[in-house]
Each structure stands twice: as structure tokens, then as C-alpha cells.
Motif scaffolding. Sequence first.
Motif, short mmCIF file in Angstrom:
data_model
loop_
_atom_site.label_atom_id
_atom_site.label_comp_id
_atom_site.label_asym_id
_atom_site.label_seq_id
_atom_site.Cartn_x
_atom_site.Cartn_y
_atom_site.Cartn_z
N SER A 1 0.85 -1.19 0.00
CA SER A 1 0.00 0.00 0.00
C SER A 1 0.89 1.24 0.00
CB SER A 1 -0.91 -0.01 1.24
OG SER A 1 -1.75 1.13 1.25
N GLN A 2 0.48 2.24 -0.75
CA GLN A 2 1.25 3.48 -0.78
C GLN A 2 1.09 4.28 0.51
OE1 GLN A 2 3.50 4.34 -3.24
NE2 GLN A 2 3.01 2.22 -3.75
N GLY A 3 -0.05 4.10 1.17
CA GLY A 3 -0.31 4.88 2.37
C GLY A 3 -1.28 4.17 3.30
N SER A 4 -1.62 4.86 4.39
CA SER A 4 -2.59 4.32 5.34
C SER A 4 -3.21 5.47 6.12
CB SER A 4 -1.91 3.33 6.30
OG SER A 4 -0.89 3.97 7.04
N LYS A 5 -4.41 5.24 6.60
CA LYS A 5 -5.14 6.28 7.33
C LYS A 5 -5.86 5.65 8.52
CE LYS A 5 -8.64 9.81 6.85
NZ LYS A 5 -9.70 10.37 6.04
N ALA A 6 -5.75 6.31 9.67
CA ALA A 6 -6.40 5.83 10.89
C ALA A 6 -7.79 6.45 11.03
CB ALA A 6 -5.56 6.15 12.10
N ASP B 1 -2.72 10.18 9.49
CA ASP B 1 -1.86 9.59 8.46
C ASP B 1 -0.91 8.57 9.08
OD1 ASP B 1 -0.04 8.98 6.44
OD2 ASP B 1 0.19 11.05 5.77
N GLY B 2 -1.11 7.28 8.74
CA GLY B 2 -0.27 6.22 9.28
C GLY B 2 1.19 6.35 8.88
N CYS B 3 1.45 6.98 7.72
CA CYS B 3 2.83 7.15 7.24
C CYS B 3 3.58 8.20 8.05
CB CYS B 3 2.84 7.51 5.76
SG CYS B 3 2.11 6.22 4.73
N LYS B 4 2.86 8.97 8.86
CA LYS B 4 3.47 9.94 9.77
C LYS B 4 3.36 9.45 11.21
CE LYS B 4 2.42 13.87 6.79
NZ LYS B 4 1.60 15.09 6.66
N SER B 5 3.01 8.18 11.37
CA SER B 5 2.79 7.60 12.70
C SER B 5 3.62 6.33 12.90
CB SER B 5 1.30 7.30 12.89
OG SER B 5 0.52 8.46 12.71
N GLY B 6 4.88 6.41 12.52
CA GLY B 6 5.80 5.30 12.75
C GLY B 6 5.92 4.29 11.63
N CYS C 1 6.45 4.23 4.76
CA CYS C 1 5.68 3.95 3.55
C CYS C 1 6.58 4.05 2.32
CB CYS C 1 4.52 4.94 3.44
SG CYS C 1 3.26 4.65 4.71
N PRO C 2 6.31 3.33 1.22
CA PRO C 2 5.14 2.47 1.05
C PRO C 2 5.20 1.20 1.91
CG PRO C 2 6.60 2.25 -0.84
CD PRO C 2 7.17 3.33 0.03
N ILE C 3 4.04 0.72 2.26
CA ILE C 3 3.91 -0.49 3.07
C ILE C 3 4.21 -1.69 2.19
CG2 ILE C 3 2.27 -1.93 4.37
CD1 ILE C 3 0.91 0.78 5.17
N GLN C 4 5.03 -2.61 2.70
CA GLN C 4 5.44 -3.79 1.93
C GLN C 4 4.72 -5.04 2.45
OE1 GLN C 4 8.59 -3.65 -0.20
NE2 GLN C 4 8.29 -1.45 -0.07
N LYS C 5 4.36 -5.90 1.54
CA LYS C 5 3.75 -7.18 1.89
C LYS C 5 4.75 -8.02 2.68
CE LYS C 5 1.56 -11.18 -0.26
NZ LYS C 5 1.12 -11.77 -1.54
N GLY C 6 4.27 -8.62 3.78
CA GLY C 6 5.11 -9.52 4.58
C GLY C 6 5.98 -8.84 5.62
N ASP D 1 -5.77 0.77 4.34
CA ASP D 1 -4.76 0.94 3.29
C ASP D 1 -5.29 1.90 2.22
OD1 ASP D 1 -6.48 -0.56 1.62
OD2 ASP D 1 -5.40 -2.42 2.02
N ASP D 2 -4.55 2.04 1.12
CA ASP D 2 -4.95 2.98 0.07
C ASP D 2 -6.15 2.50 -0.75
OD1 ASP D 2 -3.54 1.06 -1.35
OD2 ASP D 2 -1.92 2.42 -1.94
N GLN D 3 -6.61 1.27 -0.50
CA GLN D 3 -7.84 0.76 -1.12
C GLN D 3 -9.01 0.76 -0.13
OE1 GLN D 3 -7.83 -0.05 -4.51
NE2 GLN D 3 -5.80 0.85 -4.32
#
Length: 150
Positions: free
Chosen positions: A68-73, A92-97, A100-105, A133-135
Motif C-alpha cells: 500500500s502506498q499509504g494508510s489512514k487511521a 496519516d499512518g505514514c506519519k505515525s511510525g 511507507c510504502p507499506i510492503q507485503k510480509g 490501506d490505500d484501497q
Amino acid sequence: MVPSPLALLLALGAAATALAEPLRFVDCGSIDGSIQEVNVSPCPTQPCLLHKGTSYSINVTFASKIESQGSKARVYGEMLHVDIPFPIPEPDGCKSGIHCPIQKGHSYSYLNKLPVKSEYPSIKLIVKWELVDDQDQMLFCWKIPVQITS
């Protein structure tokens, strides 16, 4: 009888460990990730007593099943099975530790704050915390019981 310094040190160590214990939580629909651990600090016992005017640290360790390119809480107070949106300082999850981008596994530590405003009512409720996630699919979703108190 005066306790020995060693006994005091052991007691303090036990108290510090109790504050860092992982919480018992309910997974409420993690699809694209799996939660490994949820910590709310300080919350030595459950339900967590959330004192008005205090901010609590949230740390969720999870493994991603997708990229995922990003994430949101999104955070809610759940009362009588109704979700009431609960604002947090940084959605914004990408500003919360999370790098990003989030990798599978890969495993991630999501870090955020839960501010409890003075004007909130004293009430028992369920905190529901989602990270999408971004979807708009759930990387994680967890619930814990809390009690807001003065």
C-alpha cells in the motif's frame, strides 16, 4: 520493618512491567494485516481508565499482507453498537511510525496518541481503532473497553 532496596527495586520493576503489558483486544476485521500486539500506555488494567485532560500512547505491532502506498487511521467511540468518530491529532499512518510504502510480509509499529479532552463525558465505552490501506481495506482493526473518568 523497612523493605530492602532490592525488594523496592523488584516491586518498581514489576510495576513498570505491568504498565507495558500488551492489552487483550478484540480484532474487529483486520483483512490486509494481522495484529501482533496492542499497547496503550498507561493502561495497567482493563478496562483502561482514561483520565480527562490526558493523552495516551498507542503502539500497534502488525504484519501487512498487502502492499500500500499509504494508510489512514479512523478512531471511534462505540456506544450501544453506534460508532461515534473520535478525532486524533495525526490520522496519516505514514506519519505515525510506519515507513511507507507499506510492503507485503513486513512488520510495522504504528505509533499514535489518544487525547482525552476535558469536555468528554465520564462514560464507559469501547474504543475502536482502524488503520486502512490505500484501497480503504483494513490493515488492522481492534477494540478495547475503556472508562473515561475525571
